[in-house]
Design a protein around this motif. Structure first.
Motif, mmCIF file in Angstrom:
data_model
loop_
_atom_site.group_PDB
_atom_site.id
_atom_site.type_symbol
_atom_site.label_atom_id
_atom_site.label_comp_id
_atom_site.label_asym_id
_atom_site.label_seq_id
_atom_site.Cartn_x
_atom_site.Cartn_y
_atom_site.Cartn_z
ATOM 1 N N THR A 48 15.201 -15.199 -4.390
ATOM 2 C CA THR A 48 15.261 -15.034 -2.936
ATOM 3 C C THR A 48 13.893 -14.924 -2.275
ATOM 4 N N GLY A 49 12.870 -14.553 -3.054
ATOM 5 C CA GLY A 49 11.560 -14.294 -2.465
ATOM 6 C C GLY A 49 11.562 -13.058 -1.588
ATOM 7 N N ARG A 50 12.445 -12.116 -1.889
ATOM 8 C CA ARG A 50 12.555 -10.867 -1.144
ATOM 9 C C ARG A 50 12.448 -9.691 -2.111
ATOM 10 N N PRO A 51 11.651 -8.660 -1.763
ATOM 11 C CA PRO A 51 10.857 -8.541 -0.543
ATOM 12 C C PRO A 51 9.739 -9.589 -0.487
ATOM 13 N N TYR A 52 9.279 -9.862 0.723
ATOM 14 C CA TYR A 52 8.401 -10.996 0.937
ATOM 15 C C TYR A 52 7.054 -10.857 0.224
ATOM 16 N N LEU A 53 6.652 -9.629 -0.097
ATOM 17 C CA LEU A 53 5.371 -9.442 -0.774
ATOM 18 C C LEU A 53 5.336 -10.179 -2.110
ATOM 19 N N VAL A 54 6.491 -10.388 -2.732
ATOM 20 C CA VAL A 54 6.531 -11.051 -4.030
ATOM 21 C C VAL A 54 6.052 -12.495 -3.932
ATOM 22 N N ARG A 55 6.166 -13.095 -2.759
ATOM 23 C CA ARG A 55 5.757 -14.494 -2.608
ATOM 24 C C ARG A 55 4.247 -14.670 -2.747
#
Length: 326
Positions: A48-55
């Motif tokens: 999902t790429g969530r939370p966005y910090l993981v991206r």
């Protein structure tokens, strides 16, 4: 080879079974013919790429690698330069580097270990990420030892089911927090007491715990501290992985817990992920001695991997682990 691939972030619908290039074993790497692969919240986060910090770590627009999956159990197909201790035909388990929802996956040699002799491939695939996380929570963050009272929140889940067994193996009196539907499982894993969170609150009773291992990810620090002894230890594993935002449910462990810990007698610690062959070998010894047994609720064929990921965030969370089979 066949693999579960995604080209963009999103729900389980972004996953697709496709033909893709078989990876090669580079220096220090091992090519594994995958027989089974575990399902854990980390896979959901990368999907999902969530939370966005993981991206920031795996790709702003799409995840890399494109093949999902981390846990694996299988047979060594080839070894790269500099690899010792493994040869083709060996049965192994550990963490894949190229994505384990595939017929073949590459893994770093220092993140693999011989498969426990008394486990099937399905059982072995349920172990690596969740059991190593539980080991770090019990052994390193919680420093659990004989005679302590330990509370495991989320005792019926992937990490929690291992934490119960590991704490018992260290001689602790263990109370598991779970739903009533998982109570029998948690008692079967060795818990001395069970708290049904749908009927009672763990922080409202008379018992105070020396160590609390929080794997459910959504309890307030005030409630957790209320259930601790004045010098007790809280080990926070992960966060609420199904929330959005920049940090999702991880702000509690990244910022609030370390800050509060500076001003109180209790130790509020976070458990960071680490994939390590030495930890796998320690777990293997416990598994082969009968002290730890993976709890697998259900298996899914490779083509049904999206359904396995959906089950992680369903209203009734899995009891123990889910495993993809090949």
């Amino acid at each position: 080879m066949k693999a579960i691939v995604q080209d963009r972030y999103g729900p389980a619908d972004v996953l697709a079974l496709r033909d893709t290039q078989r990876p090669a074993a580079g220096p220090g790497r091992v090519l594994v013919e995958v027989r089974a692969a575990g399902v854990d919240p980390g896979v959901w986060i990368f999907m999902t790429g969530r939370p966005y910090l993981v991206r920031m770590a795996i790709g702003l627009r799409r995840p890399a690698p494109a093949v999902r999956g981390r846990d694996l159990a299988g047979v060594v197909a080839a070894v790269g330069a500099g690899v010792t201790g493994f040869e083709p035909g060996d049965e192994v388990y550990g963490c894949g580097e190229s994505g384990s929802y595939a017929e073949f996956a590459v893994a770093r040699a220092d993140r693999l270990a011989p498969k426990p002799a008394n486990l099937t491939f399905v059982q072995a695939a349920a172990v690596p990420v969740s059991a190593m996380t539980a080991l770090r929570a019990v052994r390193d963050a919680g420093e659990v030892h004989e005679g302590q009272r330990v509370l495991v929140i989320g005792a019926g889940g992937g990490v929690g089911s291992f934490a119960v067994q590991l704490a018992k193996a260290r001689g602790a009196h263990v109370t598991g927090v779970c739903s009533g539907a998982k109570a029998a499982l948690v008692r079967g894993l060795g818990a001395d007491d069970v708290v049904d969170h749908t009927r009672e609150r763990f922080d409202r009773g008379p018992t105070r715990y020396d160590v609390i291992i929080e794997t459910a990810g959504d309890h307030a620090l005030t409630a957790l501290r209320r259930a601790l002894t004045p010098r007790g230890t809280l080990a926070i594993v992960g966060g609420s992985y199904d929330r959005g935002g920049l940090l999702g449910g991880f702000s509690r462990q990244m910022f609030r817990a370390p800050l509060v810990s500076l001003f109180v007698g209790q130790r509020l610690r976070t458990v960071s992920a680490r994939e390590d062959a030495a930890d796998l070998r320690e777990l293997t010894a416990l598994i082969e001695a009968g002290a730890v047994t993976p709890a697998v609720e259900r298996t899914y064929p490779l083509a049904d991997t999206p359904a396995a990921l959906r089950a992680l965030t369903a209203a009734r969370r899995p009891a123990g682990k889910l495993v993809v089979t090949l």
